[in-house]
Design a protein around this motif. Structure first.
Motif, PDB file in Angstrom:
ATOM      1  N   ILE A   1       0.821  -1.208   0.000  1.00  0.00           N
ATOM      2  CA  ILE A   1       0.000   0.000   0.000  1.00  0.00           C
ATOM      3  C   ILE A   1       0.857   1.262   0.000  1.00  0.00           C
ATOM      4  CG2 ILE A   1      -0.273   0.370   2.477  1.00  0.00           C
ATOM      5  CD1 ILE A   1      -3.318   0.691   1.875  1.00  0.00           C
ATOM      6  N   THR A   2       2.126   1.112   0.358  1.00  0.00           N
ATOM      7  CA  THR A   2       3.050   2.254   0.322  1.00  0.00           C
ATOM      8  C   THR A   2       3.505   2.577  -1.099  1.00  0.00           C
ATOM      9  OG1 THR A   2       4.840   0.705   0.816  1.00  0.00           O
ATOM     10  CG2 THR A   2       3.907   1.930   2.669  1.00  0.00           C
ATOM     11  N   ALA A   3       3.155   1.707  -2.068  1.00  0.00           N
ATOM     12  CA  ALA A   3       3.435   1.971  -3.473  1.00  0.00           C
ATOM     13  C   ALA A   3       2.245   2.691  -4.104  1.00  0.00           C
ATOM     14  CB  ALA A   3       3.717   0.667  -4.209  1.00  0.00           C
TER      15      ALA A   3
ATOM     16  N   GLY B   1      -4.864  -1.803  -9.208  1.00  0.00           N
ATOM     17  CA  GLY B   1      -5.409  -1.061  -8.082  1.00  0.00           C
ATOM     18  C   GLY B   1      -4.517   0.127  -7.749  1.00  0.00           C
ATOM     19  N   TYR B   2      -5.082   1.096  -7.041  1.00  0.00           N
ATOM     20  CA  TYR B   2      -4.344   2.311  -6.675  1.00  0.00           C
ATOM     21  C   TYR B   2      -4.263   2.459  -5.159  1.00  0.00           C
ATOM     22  CZ  TYR B   2      -4.373   4.022 -11.476  1.00  0.00           C
ATOM     23  OH  TYR B   2      -4.162   4.170 -12.814  1.00  0.00           O
ATOM     24  N   PHE B   3      -3.064   2.821  -4.677  1.00  0.00           N
ATOM     25  CA  PHE B   3      -2.846   3.038  -3.252  1.00  0.00           C
ATOM     26  C   PHE B   3      -2.308   4.446  -3.004  1.00  0.00           C
ATOM     27  CE2 PHE B   3      -2.113  -1.811  -2.950  1.00  0.00           C
ATOM     28  CZ  PHE B   3      -3.466  -2.015  -2.733  1.00  0.00           C
ATOM     29  N   TYR B   4      -1.887   4.675  -1.768  1.00  0.00           N
ATOM     30  CA  TYR B   4      -1.438   6.015  -1.379  1.00  0.00           C
ATOM     31  C   TYR B   4      -0.037   6.360  -1.885  1.00  0.00           C
ATOM     32  CZ  TYR B   4      -5.498   6.227   1.682  1.00  0.00           C
ATOM     33  OH  TYR B   4      -6.780   6.250   2.158  1.00  0.00           O
ATOM     34  N   GLY B   5       0.793   5.356  -2.059  1.00  0.00           N
ATOM     35  CA  GLY B   5       2.142   5.615  -2.544  1.00  0.00           C
ATOM     36  C   GLY B   5       3.101   6.077  -1.456  1.00  0.00           C
ATOM     37  N   ARG B   6       2.737   5.893  -0.200  1.00  0.00           N
ATOM     38  CA  ARG B   6       3.598   6.294   0.930  1.00  0.00           C
ATOM     39  C   ARG B   6       3.036   5.655   2.189  1.00  0.00           C
ATOM     40  NH1 ARG B   6      -0.082   9.722   2.821  1.00  0.00           N
ATOM     41  NH2 ARG B   6      -1.267  10.962   1.328  1.00  0.00           N
ATOM     42  N   SER B   7       3.751   5.824   3.309  1.00  0.00           N
ATOM     43  CA  SER B   7       3.249   5.319   4.595  1.00  0.00           C
ATOM     44  C   SER B   7       1.952   6.046   4.960  1.00  0.00           C
ATOM     45  CB  SER B   7       4.296   5.528   5.687  1.00  0.00           C
ATOM     46  OG  SER B   7       5.453   4.756   5.399  1.00  0.00           O
TER      47      SER B   7
END
Length: 581
Positions: A378-380, A396-402
């Protein structure tokens, strides 16, 4: 005397010239017979030889029971030598109903001054042997045919997005036709022979023949009987709820085999030229659509909390709302249900309960389990594909960070991230089968007709993600969701159906969410204690008086899907009554 000398000199010069010319000719002949001999022979043989490419037969596609879904059949291309066409208008009037091409288009082709033209309208130009015979019986001068093959889709639009299609120019598009094109198409052969001046084959001439290697056959995991029922039920749901789109998947959780996969809107591979509409019905939503999962994603948070020993079903909490930093998160009914247990929080799909479980896990552990269940880090920025053997799978799309605290809270109940249906099917199958993630797939075996039908079975990747104990506890809690909670409309007497509803707001392109527009879903399995089948259904923007939810719209459709799956797969009802804890 002087005259004789001049005459002798001229004779000598002429003689020397002819000697030199003769030597040049001799030298050239020697050069041709030695240095240039092999090259000239090759050129000569090229003029004497005719070579033809022999097209292989494209592989057949069958369902898991051996029923033929797609096969290649003999066909013909109709063409014309326009120099022999006497009356283009009369020809067009006779040919149009047989070729399915408008008269005006045929007239335009037949009115050309010279040359050979194929009588085609876009991709529509191959005809069956029966149609070819009808055309030849017309006795039209200049009209002729030559053999070809055409792809025949035996069940019309059935499983269109799984199958894909091959167009008239032999280009594979979508589905297994595209994904396995290199295996299905085979290898062309060649046939060459020497000819005489009139083009006839020489009886004693050197002949070379390399037979074509036919394409391999595919045996799918799809059951065409179940596929038909899933398509029918999905079509009825689209009409009943006046929805924009819908998708459904039925899978075997132990093997990762997809037993049925359907989408709406759809198309007909056998009439792709008229029904394939890019941007409208070409997307396989089950593998390519990305949307906020909503409450179906709570299954991952629940499994992670149980595995880490953080879920205590009888502990209580105050439902309704919870503040996370500067944001207040409400339960889906805005007011909650007062002081309830965490078990009840699962049954009722309390957002507050899952925010608390997410906080107990913390960002690092929740991220780890999301990754374990096949969604990716999810960090990607983007997630991870399941690797299903179909083209155009999304991640799928995530936040790209912690995760920030508010993002951790939203993720715990399925908001703020986007996933695909097939990712969810694979993740929930891991709950159903005892904790093992198995790669989903639609091809069961590859058959080589050239080696006496030898079969190569597909062996999917798998890995353990949670313990058997955790999986069993999650299954029982999801059984309670169907018995006592938001999934009641999916319950079916005689069967222990377990599952989870999802009601996700649809993001607006301008930011925020579209008021009153939802993406509703249900994912579950049965029988709960030893699941044989996983069912997923999602409906985009259904129209329902009083508002659409996963429980009121998707769950009833899932119930129908389960019922047909039990009938087709011969899953018998239980004989005793079972209850959830």
């Amino acid at each position: 005397m002087e005259k004789n000398k001049n005459s002798q000199l001229r004779s000598l010069v002429i003689g020397l010239f002819f000697i030199l010319l003769f030597m040049v000719i001799i030298g050239r002949l020697l050069w041709i017979q030695t240095v240039d001999a092999s090259d000239l022979r090759r050129k000569a043989e090229a003029n004497w030889r005719i070579s033809k490419v022999l097209e292989p037969r494209r592989g057949t596609i069958m369902d898991r029971n051996g029923n033929v879904l797609v096969q290649s059949m003999p066909a013909y291309v109709i063409a014309a030598d326009v120099s022999l066409v006497k009356d283009p208008h009369a020809y067009a009037k006779k040919l149009s109903p047989l070729l399915g091409i408008p008269e005006d288009k045929l007239v335009a082709k037949l009115s050309k001054k010279k040359g050979q033209v194929e009588l085609r309208d876009g991709n529509n130009y191959k005809v069956s042997p029966q149609t070819r015979d009808q055309i030849m019986k017309l006795g039209l001068d200049g009209i002729y045919s030559y053999p070809a093959t055409m792809r025949v889709y035996m069940e019309g639009p059935l499983a269109a997005h799984v199958l894909g299609f091959v167009n008239m120019d032999n280009q594979a598009t979508g589905g297994v036709e595209q994904r396995y094109d290199s295996l299905l198409r085979g290898q062309p052969g060649t046939w060459s022979f020497q000819k005489d001046a009139n083009g006839w084959k020489l009886s004693g001439g050197v002949e070379k023949f390399q037979p074509p290697r036919d394409g391999k056959n595919l045996i799918l995991t799809i059951d065409n009987r179940l596929q038909y029922e899933v398509e029918r039920i999905l079509e009825q749901a689209m009409r009943r709820y006046q929805a924009k789109a819908a998708t459904a998947v039925v899978a075997n959780p132990d093997t990762g085999e997809i037993l049925a996969m359907a989408n709406r809107p759809t198309f007909d591979p056998s009439r792709y030229a008229k029904t394939w509409k890019p941007g409208i019905n070409t997307t396989n939503l089950a593998v390519s659509s990305q949307f906020e999962p909503g409450s179906t994603f709570k299954i991952v948070t629940l499994a992670a909390a149980i595995e880490e020993g953080l879920f205590h079903p009888d502990d209580t909490f105050s439902s309704g709302a919870i503040r996370v930093k500067d944001r207040e998160i409400h339960d889906w009914n805005e007011t909650g249900w007062g002081e309830i247990s965490f078990r009840q929080g699962v049954y009722l799909s309390s957002n507050v309960a899952f925010v608390m479980l997410g906080q107990a896990l913390g960002a690092d552990r929740l991220e780890t389990y999301i990754d374990k269940f096949g969604f990716g880090r999810i960090t990607a920025q983007k997630g991870r594909k399941t690797g299903i053997d179909l083209p155009a799978e999304e991640r799928g799309y995530f936040y790209g960070r912690s995760l920030y605290p508010s993002e951790l809270a939203a993720t715990a109940f399925g908001q703020g991230i986007s996933v695909t249906p097939i990712q969810q099917v694979a993740a929930v199958s891991a709950i159903a089968n005892g904790g093992k993630w198995v790669q989903p797939h639609v091809v069961r075996a590859i058959q080589d007709p050239g080696r006496h039908g030898k079969m190569q079975m597909i062996r999917p990747r798998s890995r353990k993600v949670i313990s058997d104990r955790t999986a069993a506890e999650v299954r029982q809690l999801l059984r309670g969701v169907v018995m006592y909670g938001t999934g009641k409309e999916a319950d079916l007497p005689g069967y222990d159906i377990a599952g989870k509803t999802g009601t996700a707001q649809k993001p607006s392109p301008r930011g925020g969410y579209i008021p009153g527009e939802y993406h509703v879903s249900f994912i579950g399995f049965a029988p709960a204690d030893h699941p044989k089948v996983v069912v997923y259904v999602a409906i985009d923007a259904p129209t329902v008086s009083g508002g659409a939810t996963g429980g009121t719209v998707a769950a009833p459709v899932a119930k129908e899907l389960f019922q047909k799956a039990f009938q087709v797969l011969h899953i018998l009802p239980r004989t005793s009554t079972k209850t959830a804890p």
